[in-house]
Write an enzyme that holds these catalytic residues in place. Structure first.
Site, PDB file in Angstrom:
ATOM      1  N   HIS A 263       0.452 -11.688   1.752  1.00  0.00           N
ATOM      2  CA  HIS A 263      -0.580 -10.901   1.066  1.00  0.00           C
ATOM      3  C   HIS A 263      -1.321 -11.696  -0.012  1.00  0.00           C
ATOM      4  CE1 HIS A 263      -1.574  -6.444   0.048  1.00  0.00           C
ATOM      5  NE2 HIS A 263      -2.610  -7.210  -0.140  1.00  0.00           N
TER       6      HIS A 263
ATOM      7  N   TYR B 118       0.822  -1.218   0.000  1.00  0.00           N
ATOM      8  CA  TYR B 118       0.000   0.000   0.000  1.00  0.00           C
ATOM      9  C   TYR B 118       0.851   1.262   0.000  1.00  0.00           C
ATOM     10  CZ  TYR B 118      -3.809  -3.140   1.513  1.00  0.00           C
ATOM     11  OH  TYR B 118      -4.721  -4.142   1.624  1.00  0.00           O
TER      12      TYR B 118
END
Length: 266
Positions: free
Chosen positions: A96, A38
């Site tokens: 992830h 992110y």
């Protein structure tokens, strides 16, 4: 263990994510979700540090990107995340995505997660976007019994029942990301009708539906009033009929589906 609602920070950058985390913590959120990919860990950490909320009161999650899955690199990446976040530990670290094309053996990445926990870099470990077969593989590895969650996409248009049911059967909590389907829930006639009956918003109804399935929700928002509204959604009780009507909206509409995604359980 996992707070029932958290703040997702995907796509939030700079002052935007600082304001979002600051407002969320002021409103009583105690679960913040970020990730290396992110590119906002530093800002998230700054907002937490400036909030005045004791670090131990906050459940902080980050995720390791797929290019850092080798054992030593995964550990190094977590040290980097902790430096950016300005904290000595995170509460939860997730892989992830599954390693694309199985490039890094799951056993190697899982061993690194277990080592990270042993070193005190994280208090808990988990996975994200794992299929049922991949979750089973991870659970069967050494340390697999320490996996507490599989974070997957869940919203009224993607109920993801096979994965949710399998996780429940295996004793793994589901964390549902994109529970508002990037705002698409606001346009749905069924959700709007139920919202009117409940004196709520379609977004609140969608969140209440996900939460009623014993799934942790991590909606993202940049507006304080929406953050507050999302938290209030946790108090809504849907009737059996309302649940059924929302169940029927499932159309397998997957939003997060990159080229390296696994073969999903449909």
């Amino acid at each position: 263990m996992l707070p029932s609602i958290g703040l997702g920070t995907y796509k939030l950058k700079g002052e935007e994510v600082i304001d979002s985390v600051t407002n969320a913590l002021e409103l009583g959120y105690r679960h913040i979700d970020t990730a290396q990919m992110y590119d906002n860990e530093r800002e998230v950490g700054r907002a937490i540090a400036d909030s005045g909320v004791p670090r131990d009161d906050i459940f902080l999650t980050t995720k390791v990107w797929t290019d850092r899955f080798r054992h030593d690199d995964l550990i190094a990446s977590l040290h980097e995340s902790l430096e950016r976040l300005g904290t000595e530990y995170v509460d939860l670290v997730l892989l992830h995505w599954p390693s694309p094309n199985g490039e890094v053996p799951m056993a190697e990445s899982m061993a690194a997660l277990v080592e990270a926990k042993r070193q005190g870099l994280t208090r808990h470990i988990g996975v994200s976007n794992f299929t049922n077969a991949q979750l089973d593989e991870a659970l069967n590895l050494e340390g697999g019994d320490q996996i507490i969650t599989n974070q997957v996409e869940v919203h009224p248009f993607l109920a993801n029942r096979k994965v949710v049911d399998h996780c429940e059967a295996r004793g793994v909590k589901v964390t549902g990301y994109m529970p508002l389907a990037r705002g698409r829930v606001m346009e749905d006639d069924t959700l709007k009708a139920i919202a009117e009956e409940q004196n709520a918003t379609p977004a609140q109804i969608a969140l209440a539906w996900v939460a009623s399935r014993d799934i942790v929700v991590i909606p993202s928002s940049t507006r304080r009033e929406h953050l507050e509204s999302n938290m209030e959604a946790m108090k809504i009780s849907l009737t059996a009929d309302e649940m059924t009507r929302i169940d029927e909206l499932d159309r397998g509409e997957r939003i997060a589906n990159p080229s390296f995604a696994p073969e999903w359980d449909e």
